[in-house]
Design a protein around this motif. Structure first.
Motif, mmCIF file in Angstrom:
data_model
loop_
_atom_site.group_PDB
_atom_site.id
_atom_site.type_symbol
_atom_site.label_atom_id
_atom_site.label_comp_id
_atom_site.label_asym_id
_atom_site.label_seq_id
_atom_site.Cartn_x
_atom_site.Cartn_y
_atom_site.Cartn_z
ATOM 1 N N GLY A 193 0.841 -1.198 0.000
ATOM 2 C CA GLY A 193 0.000 0.000 0.000
ATOM 3 C C GLY A 193 0.870 1.240 0.000
ATOM 4 N N LEU A 194 0.321 2.320 -0.551
ATOM 5 C CA LEU A 194 1.078 3.565 -0.687
ATOM 6 C C LEU A 194 0.311 4.690 -0.017
ATOM 7 C CD1 LEU A 194 1.499 3.116 -4.528
ATOM 8 C CD2 LEU A 194 3.144 2.416 -2.785
ATOM 9 N N LEU A 195 1.027 5.525 0.704
ATOM 10 C CA LEU A 195 0.383 6.674 1.349
ATOM 11 C C LEU A 195 1.242 7.910 1.116
ATOM 12 C CD1 LEU A 195 -1.810 7.771 3.330
ATOM 13 C CD2 LEU A 195 -0.210 7.253 5.179
ATOM 14 N N ASN A 196 0.778 8.763 0.183
ATOM 15 C CA ASN A 196 1.516 9.993 -0.105
ATOM 16 C C ASN A 196 0.940 11.136 0.704
ATOM 17 O OD1 ASN A 196 2.769 8.463 -1.953
ATOM 18 N ND2 ASN A 196 1.981 9.518 -3.762
ATOM 19 N N GLU A 197 1.800 11.892 1.346
ATOM 20 C CA GLU A 197 1.322 13.038 2.128
ATOM 21 C C GLU A 197 2.156 14.246 1.749
ATOM 22 O OE1 GLU A 197 -0.445 11.158 6.116
ATOM 23 O OE2 GLU A 197 1.718 10.948 5.951
ATOM 24 N N MET A 198 1.471 15.404 1.556
ATOM 25 C CA MET A 198 2.249 16.568 1.126
ATOM 26 C C MET A 198 1.972 17.805 1.974
ATOM 27 S SD MET A 198 0.510 17.873 -2.352
ATOM 28 C CE MET A 198 -1.250 17.978 -2.528
ATOM 29 N N GLN A 199 2.912 18.704 1.913
ATOM 30 C CA GLN A 199 2.779 20.012 2.529
ATOM 31 C C GLN A 199 2.838 20.999 1.368
ATOM 32 O OE1 GLN A 199 1.853 22.445 4.746
ATOM 33 N NE2 GLN A 199 2.616 20.897 6.188
ATOM 34 N N ALA A 200 1.751 21.741 1.167
ATOM 35 C CA ALA A 200 1.714 22.564 -0.041
ATOM 36 C C ALA A 200 0.880 23.822 0.160
ATOM 37 C CB ALA A 200 1.120 21.759 -1.182
ATOM 38 N N GLU A 201 1.111 24.781 -0.725
ATOM 39 C CA GLU A 201 0.183 25.906 -0.856
ATOM 40 C C GLU A 201 -0.648 25.629 -2.105
ATOM 41 O OE1 GLU A 201 2.280 29.661 -0.704
ATOM 42 O OE2 GLU A 201 3.605 28.717 0.754
ATOM 43 N N VAL A 202 -1.541 26.582 -2.458
ATOM 44 C CA VAL A 202 -2.456 26.310 -3.574
ATOM 45 C C VAL A 202 -1.702 25.905 -4.837
ATOM 46 C CG1 VAL A 202 -4.294 27.280 -5.001
ATOM 47 C CG2 VAL A 202 -4.065 27.957 -2.607
ATOM 48 N N ASP A 203 -0.624 26.617 -5.152
ATOM 49 C CA ASP A 203 0.018 26.355 -6.438
ATOM 50 C C ASP A 203 1.446 25.817 -6.312
ATOM 51 O OD1 ASP A 203 1.030 28.561 -5.315
ATOM 52 O OD2 ASP A 203 0.923 29.834 -7.100
ATOM 53 N N GLN A 204 1.876 25.504 -5.077
ATOM 54 C CA GLN A 204 3.256 25.038 -4.952
ATOM 55 C C GLN A 204 3.415 24.019 -3.826
ATOM 56 O OE1 GLN A 204 6.120 27.851 -3.587
ATOM 57 N NE2 GLN A 204 7.734 26.302 -3.826
ATOM 58 N N VAL A 205 4.129 22.962 -4.156
ATOM 59 C CA VAL A 205 4.365 21.913 -3.161
ATOM 60 C C VAL A 205 5.654 22.215 -2.402
ATOM 61 C CG1 VAL A 205 4.946 19.461 -2.933
ATOM 62 C CG2 VAL A 205 3.185 20.177 -4.523
ATOM 63 N N HIS A 206 5.585 22.159 -1.068
ATOM 64 C CA HIS A 206 6.827 22.342 -0.289
ATOM 65 C C HIS A 206 7.589 21.035 -0.221
ATOM 66 C CE1 HIS A 206 5.726 26.313 0.592
ATOM 67 N NE2 HIS A 206 4.655 25.987 1.309
ATOM 68 N N TYR A 207 6.874 19.998 0.137
ATOM 69 C CA TYR A 207 7.497 18.674 0.096
ATOM 70 C C TYR A 207 6.417 17.608 0.027
ATOM 71 C CZ TYR A 207 6.454 18.322 5.108
ATOM 72 O OH TYR A 207 5.811 18.286 6.316
ATOM 73 N N LEU A 208 6.884 16.438 -0.402
ATOM 74 C CA LEU A 208 5.981 15.297 -0.529
ATOM 75 C C LEU A 208 6.655 14.100 0.127
ATOM 76 C CD1 LEU A 208 3.569 13.845 -2.020
ATOM 77 C CD2 LEU A 208 5.176 13.440 -3.858
ATOM 78 N N VAL A 209 5.895 13.356 0.913
ATOM 79 C CA VAL A 209 6.423 12.139 1.523
ATOM 80 C C VAL A 209 5.724 10.947 0.865
ATOM 81 C CG1 VAL A 209 6.484 10.772 3.647
ATOM 82 C CG2 VAL A 209 7.049 13.213 3.717
ATOM 83 N N LEU A 210 6.518 10.085 0.215
ATOM 84 C CA LEU A 210 5.960 8.862 -0.365
ATOM 85 C C LEU A 210 6.108 7.762 0.682
ATOM 86 C CD1 LEU A 210 7.710 8.621 -3.894
ATOM 87 C CD2 LEU A 210 5.537 9.720 -3.359
ATOM 88 N N GLY A 211 4.994 7.288 1.207
ATOM 89 C CA GLY A 211 5.043 6.199 2.195
ATOM 90 C C GLY A 211 4.740 4.882 1.492
ATOM 91 N N ILE A 212 5.582 3.876 1.722
ATOM 92 C CA ILE A 212 5.411 2.593 1.031
ATOM 93 C C ILE A 212 5.487 1.458 2.052
ATOM 94 C CG2 ILE A 212 6.314 1.081 -0.795
ATOM 95 C CD1 ILE A 212 7.689 3.534 -2.025
ATOM 96 N N GLY A 213 4.481 0.619 2.053
ATOM 97 C CA GLY A 213 4.494 -0.556 2.927
ATOM 98 C C GLY A 213 4.349 -1.799 2.056
#
Ligand code: BTN
Length: 326
Positions: A193-213
């Motif tokens: 399973g995959l769980l992606n979580e991001m920290q972003a503003e409306v038009d720009q991503v600060h970072y993305l965490v790709l979680g993989i189990g």
């Protein structure tokens, strides 16, 4: 960081001299470090569980590698461009996604990967938990800082799905199926399973965490009794134990290759790879629980939406559960 590379260098030398002793002097000369630095790192390797024999007149010999998922082992021969520039391995944490989010908030760089041998609060999608028993599976999170909008970032789910599938094909000789949007199946049961979580503003991503189990060696009794979907592990399907370090290294290499390809060529190549592994393409399906749709699944579009076609036309599906029609 210098300490880490001395430690990795010592392990590389042990690998190259498997049949004999390595003198402290040779290690110093090969790695260009002091005698004290070598002693210190031999001690820290022993603390990690490596059994290293030291004989006064001959030097050191590696007797046993610990039965843990260790960054020191995963990094051997990794040689990736982006993913895994830094690798951490934890014995235990709540959730590798949460752990990595903390580091991302403190400015960690793209490509950092965190593995854990055991998660006490592994998280799944839709607020569910992710069973994470110790020492059997793979739980990891990868930090990305792509210059993309939040809309485009959804495409990266396909990068992790295809990477996890390719590593299963290469290392375990199995042919997993992908299930939209975030699952990998073996024998029709969920294996990753995959769980992606991001920290972003409306038009720009600060970072993305790709979680993989990935359920590699989990036994039947280790699955929670109240699981809402059929699940399995590679070992349950094939009978063979998977070397977790080999799988982890192969997964990071595949992620690095596909992410670099995505940055250079856009989403198309990875979406086509995903479609090749989706058994429902070309089949009549029903979508429920998000968008409601019935028709033939024709593929996924550039944004990662499912395309379902029937006599009234083509419908884009952004969320929901897809099942074959019966
Ligand atoms: C799902 O299918 O619901 C997604 C499961 C994702 C599990 C992984 S394990 C590593 C990372 N850390 C977490 O807490 N979750 C993800």
């Amino acid at each position: 960081m210098a300490e880490v590379s001395t430690r990795d260098g010592i392990l590389r030398l042990f690998r190259e001299h498997q049949d004999g002793y390595l003198s402290g002097e040779d290690i110093c000369r090969e790695l260009g470090v002091s005698r004290t630095a070598v002693w210190k790192q031999i001690r820290s390797l022993r603390d990690l569980g490596y059994r290293i024999e030291g004989v006064a007149s001959q030097g050191y010999r590696l007797l046993e590698i610990p039965d843990r998922l260790l960054a020191e082992e995963i990094r051997q021969g990794l040689r990736t461009q982006r993913i895994g520039r830094e690798v951490l391995s934890l014995k235990e944490t709540g959730s590798t996604n949460s752990y990595l989010q903390d580091l991302a908030e403190k400015g960690a760089e793209e490509g950092l990967v965190v593995f854990a041998d055991h998660q006490t609060g592994g998280r799944g999608r839709l607020g569910r938990s992710w069973a994470s028993p110790e020492g059997v599976n793979l739980y990891l999170s990868v930090l990305l800082r792509p210059a993309l909008s939040p809309m485009e970032v959804a495409q990266l789910t396909f990068v992790s799905a295809v990477a996890a599938a390719q590593a299963l094909e290469d290392v375990c000789g199995v042919q997993p199926e992908v299930k939209w949007p975030n699952d990998l199946l073996l024998g029709g049961k969920k294996v990753a399973g995959l769980l992606n979580e991001m920290q972003a503003e409306v038009d720009q991503v600060h970072y993305l965490v790709l979680g993989i189990g990935v359920n590699l060696n989990m036994e039947l009794e280790q699955f929670p009794p109240d699981l809402r979907y059929p699940a399995t592990s590679v070992k349950l399907e094939t009978g063979a134990v998977v070397n977790r370090t080999t799988y982890a290294r192969s997964l990071l290499k595949a992620l690095d290759r596909l992410y670099t390809q995505y940055l250079n060529q856009g989403a198309k190549p990875v979406l086509r790879e995903w479609e090749k592994r989706c058994a429902l393409i070309g089949q009549p399906v029903t979508v429920t629980g998000g968008t409601e749709a019935r028709g033939v699944l024709v593929g996924i579009d550039e944004d990662g939406a499912l395309l379902v076609e029937n006599e009234t036309g083509r419908q884009r599906v952004l969320s929901g559960d897809v099942r074959p029609q019966n």
